[in-house]
Design an enzyme around this catalytic site. Structure first.
Site, PDB file in Angstrom:
ATOM      1  N   ASN A 111       1.235   3.876  -3.067  1.00  0.00           N
ATOM      2  CA  ASN A 111       0.861   5.281  -2.875  1.00  0.00           C
ATOM      3  C   ASN A 111       1.992   6.215  -3.290  1.00  0.00           C
ATOM      4  O   ASN A 111       1.757   7.256  -3.903  1.00  0.00           O
ATOM      5  CB  ASN A 111       0.468   5.551  -1.419  1.00  0.00           C
ATOM      6  CG  ASN A 111      -0.943   5.093  -1.105  1.00  0.00           C
ATOM      7  OD1 ASN A 111      -1.720   4.755  -1.982  1.00  0.00           O
ATOM      8  ND2 ASN A 111      -1.266   5.079   0.173  1.00  0.00           N
ATOM      9  N   ARG A 132      -8.846   3.595  -7.968  1.00  0.00           N
ATOM     10  CA  ARG A 132      -8.197   3.369  -6.685  1.00  0.00           C
ATOM     11  C   ARG A 132      -9.272   3.210  -5.623  1.00  0.00           C
ATOM     12  O   ARG A 132     -10.305   3.872  -5.662  1.00  0.00           O
ATOM     13  CB  ARG A 132      -7.286   4.550  -6.329  1.00  0.00           C
ATOM     14  CG  ARG A 132      -6.229   4.866  -7.372  1.00  0.00           C
ATOM     15  CD  ARG A 132      -5.141   3.829  -7.474  1.00  0.00           C
ATOM     16  NE  ARG A 132      -4.478   3.707  -6.190  1.00  0.00           N
ATOM     17  CZ  ARG A 132      -3.893   2.613  -5.747  1.00  0.00           C
ATOM     18  NH1 ARG A 132      -3.886   1.531  -6.485  1.00  0.00           N
ATOM     19  NH2 ARG A 132      -3.330   2.583  -4.577  1.00  0.00           N
ATOM     20  N   GLU A 175       0.825  -1.212   0.000  1.00  0.00           N
ATOM     21  CA  GLU A 175       0.000   0.000   0.000  1.00  0.00           C
ATOM     22  C   GLU A 175       0.855   1.255   0.000  1.00  0.00           C
ATOM     23  O   GLU A 175       0.624   2.182  -0.775  1.00  0.00           O
ATOM     24  CB  GLU A 175      -0.942   0.011   1.218  1.00  0.00           C
ATOM     25  CG  GLU A 175      -2.040  -1.018   1.172  1.00  0.00           C
ATOM     26  CD  GLU A 175      -3.062  -0.781   0.073  1.00  0.00           C
ATOM     27  OE1 GLU A 175      -3.264   0.389  -0.339  1.00  0.00           O
ATOM     28  OE2 GLU A 175      -3.670  -1.749  -0.388  1.00  0.00           O
TER      29      GLU A 175
END
Length: 148
Positions: free
Chosen positions: A52, A107, A48
């Protein structure tokens, strides 16, 4: 006696490096003999945070650098994932479940929520134009202790 160990890893902000980062951190953490669930949690938060950095921090540009630092101290893993990308203008909004600044990329907007649920502590330090650093901590419930 404290058993401290550490590592630092830097790599290009390329999506194909996300899996490498996840596996490298998992290999490092494996010396704590984590449960499968703990290892999965750590791999997920690394994925994650790195994703990002690539998508939001560097806007999918492949010339950025992502740095992961990991430190083991007794039964605790500390992870720092850092980019020198765009930074986050409104951190509170970015932390809201289902919020995404890139809806066109489909997303989910759950990155920070996942990190906060899978780790014991999460701290985000960010500044627009400077980048983002995510500090996370997780205590590992050693399987060795469960069998004694």
């Amino acid at each position: 006696m404290s058993e401290r160990n550490f590592m630092t890893l830097q790599f290009a902000s390329r999506s194909e490096n996300e899996g490498f980062a996840r596996v490298a951190v998992a290999a490092f953490v494996s010396q704590l003999d984590p449960t499968l669930d703990e290892l999965t949690d750590i791999k997920t938060v690394v994925s994650e945070a790195v994703t990002n950095s690539i998508i939001h921090g560097y806007n999918n540009q492949t010339d950025g650098v992502i740095t992961i630092s990991a430190e083991i101290d007794d039964d605790t893993i500390r992870l720092t994932i850092e980019d020198k990308g765009e930074g986050i203008a409104d951190l509170e909004q970015a932390k809201e479940p289902l919020y995404t600044s890139k809806p066109e990329l489909e997303r989910s907007g759950m990155g920070f929520t996942i990190m906060e649920n899978f780790m014991d502590e999460v701290e985000v330090v960010t500044a627009v134009g400077i980048g983002t650093k995510i500090n996370m901590l997780k205590r590992i419930e050693s399987k060795k202790a469960l069998y004694n």
